[in-house]
Design a protein around this motif. Structure first.
Motif, mmCIF file in Angstrom:
data_model
loop_
_atom_site.group_PDB
_atom_site.id
_atom_site.type_symbol
_atom_site.label_atom_id
_atom_site.label_comp_id
_atom_site.label_asym_id
_atom_site.label_seq_id
_atom_site.Cartn_x
_atom_site.Cartn_y
_atom_site.Cartn_z
ATOM 1 N N SER A 119 0.847 -1.192 0.000
ATOM 2 C CA SER A 119 0.000 0.000 0.000
ATOM 3 C C SER A 119 0.876 1.233 0.000
ATOM 4 O O SER A 119 2.045 1.188 0.374
ATOM 5 N N GLN A 122 0.599 5.672 0.556
ATOM 6 C CA GLN A 122 -0.206 6.780 1.033
ATOM 7 C C GLN A 122 0.573 8.073 0.878
ATOM 8 O O GLN A 122 1.778 8.114 1.146
ATOM 9 N N PHE A 134 0.801 12.147 2.042
ATOM 10 C CA PHE A 134 0.416 13.060 3.105
ATOM 11 C C PHE A 134 0.843 14.475 2.759
ATOM 12 O O PHE A 134 1.822 14.701 2.047
ATOM 13 N N GLN A 166 1.746 18.233 4.768
ATOM 14 C CA GLN A 166 2.098 18.783 6.069
ATOM 15 C C GLN A 166 2.499 20.253 5.927
ATOM 16 O O GLN A 166 3.392 20.586 5.150
ATOM 17 N N GLY A 198 3.236 21.251 11.315
ATOM 18 C CA GLY A 198 1.859 20.833 11.457
ATOM 19 C C GLY A 198 1.633 19.340 11.414
ATOM 20 O O GLY A 198 2.550 18.547 11.195
ATOM 21 N N ARG A 199 0.404 18.992 11.593
ATOM 22 C CA ARG A 199 -0.053 17.605 11.551
ATOM 23 C C ARG A 199 0.024 17.083 10.127
ATOM 24 O O ARG A 199 -0.145 17.828 9.168
ATOM 25 N N LEU A 200 0.269 15.797 9.986
ATOM 26 C CA LEU A 200 0.220 15.167 8.665
ATOM 27 C C LEU A 200 -1.230 14.851 8.335
ATOM 28 O O LEU A 200 -1.938 14.216 9.122
ATOM 29 N N SER A 246 -3.743 13.016 5.588
ATOM 30 C CA SER A 246 -3.768 12.048 4.497
ATOM 31 C C SER A 246 -4.443 12.648 3.267
ATOM 32 O O SER A 246 -5.529 13.216 3.348
ATOM 33 N N TYR A 294 -4.879 7.373 -0.332
ATOM 34 C CA TYR A 294 -4.411 6.062 0.110
ATOM 35 C C TYR A 294 -4.708 5.074 -0.999
ATOM 36 O O TYR A 294 -5.807 5.056 -1.560
ATOM 37 N N LEU A 314 4.690 14.109 1.736
ATOM 38 C CA LEU A 314 5.412 12.894 2.118
ATOM 39 C C LEU A 314 4.659 11.668 1.618
ATOM 40 O O LEU A 314 3.427 11.634 1.636
ATOM 41 N N SER A 328 4.004 0.606 2.561
ATOM 42 C CA SER A 328 3.952 -0.540 3.451
ATOM 43 C C SER A 328 4.095 -1.808 2.628
ATOM 44 O O SER A 328 3.557 -1.895 1.524
ATOM 45 N N PRO A 338 4.091 1.318 8.032
ATOM 46 C CA PRO A 338 4.465 2.235 6.948
ATOM 47 C C PRO A 338 5.800 2.911 7.211
ATOM 48 O O PRO A 338 6.105 3.325 8.323
ATOM 49 N N ARG A 339 6.594 3.051 6.119
ATOM 50 C CA ARG A 339 7.850 3.785 6.159
ATOM 51 C C ARG A 339 7.723 4.991 5.254
ATOM 52 O O ARG A 339 7.089 4.925 4.205
ATOM 53 N N PHE A 340 8.366 6.068 5.680
ATOM 54 C CA PHE A 340 8.194 7.345 5.011
ATOM 55 C C PHE A 340 9.425 7.773 4.216
ATOM 56 O O PHE A 340 10.567 7.456 4.589
ATOM 57 N N GLY A 341 9.166 8.512 3.156
ATOM 58 C CA GLY A 341 10.226 9.242 2.487
ATOM 59 C C GLY A 341 10.530 10.513 3.255
ATOM 60 O O GLY A 341 9.819 10.873 4.206
#
Lengths: 110, 113
Positions: A32, A34, A36, A38, A42-44, A46, A49, A88, A92, A98-101
């Protein structure tokens, strides 16, 4: 483990109305993906997805994936000043977390 | 209203002090995560919790521990904080496993002096 790379690598500057393509590449088979958004500090939030390779659309945003290239893209059409911020991707695989760039900072100028 | 709440939002501690970061969610999500975000590095995974008392290390667990005694609450603990733990910490939850949308808290900005 899963390696996630984003491009443009750090930042992108656009004129209002231009289109943008952000890319996310990963080292293993995708389960998967996703995207995001930001704002600074701030908050991420979505945006889109996508399980596996399904294309997703949401207003001016479209995400697509190329399974044979382990790459997915976020297309932003007709960019607006309010689109400025950091984008971002998170991927997964094998039911892992999940891993992020590192993110791409987009600046849209009037 | 679906929400992930982090407390405190800002925290300043001295090196060697203990730190408790708290996260709550009102969606009965099974899986919760702690990440930290540093400039140029994106979000790095610290710990995962699959449910009450079912926690696993992420990619950078050293110097951290977690506690989850209720499904809606997930804590991150730094015993004897170090200056290199200065960062922004994000908590996230998802309904069941990794293949679902992540919901994030607003983050806690921690400075260790």
């Amino acid at each position: 483990g899963q390696q996630v790379q984003q491009s443009p690598p750090a930042s992108l500057v656009l004129q209002e109305g231009e289109n943008a393509e952000l890319q996310c590449t990963y080292s293993t088979t995708l389960n998967s993906m996703q995207w995001f958004y930001q704002r600074p500090g701030g908050r991420l939030v979505s945006l889109l997805y996508s399980p596996s390779w399904a294309e997703q659309r949401g207003g001016r945003l479209t995400s697509s994936a190329a399974s044979n290239e382990s790459r997915s893209s976020l297309h932003i059409s007709s960019s607006q000043i309010t689109d400025s911020g950091t984008y971002l991707c998170a991927t997964s695989y094998n039911n892992n977390a999940p891993r992020f760039g590192a993110g791409t900072k987009l600046s849209v100028k009037p | 209203d679906m929400k992930v709440t982090q407390m405190p939002r800002y925290l300043i501690k001295r090196m060697g002090e203990n730190v408790l970061l708290e996260c709550g969610q009102d969606m009965s999500h099974e899986t919760m995560y702690w990440y930290r975000q540093d400039p140029g590095l994106g979000l790095q995974l610290i710990y995962i919790s699959y449910d009450v008392d079912s926690n696993s290390e992420g990619d950078i667990p050293k110097g951290y521990r977690v506690s989850r005694k209720k499904r809606e609450h997930f804590s991150l603990i730094l015993d004897s904080a170090k200056t290199n733990q200065t960062s922004v910490y994000f908590c996230a939850s998802t309904p069941g496993g990794a293949h679902n949308t992540l919901y994030f808290g607003a983050g806690t900005r921690l400075s260790v002096l």
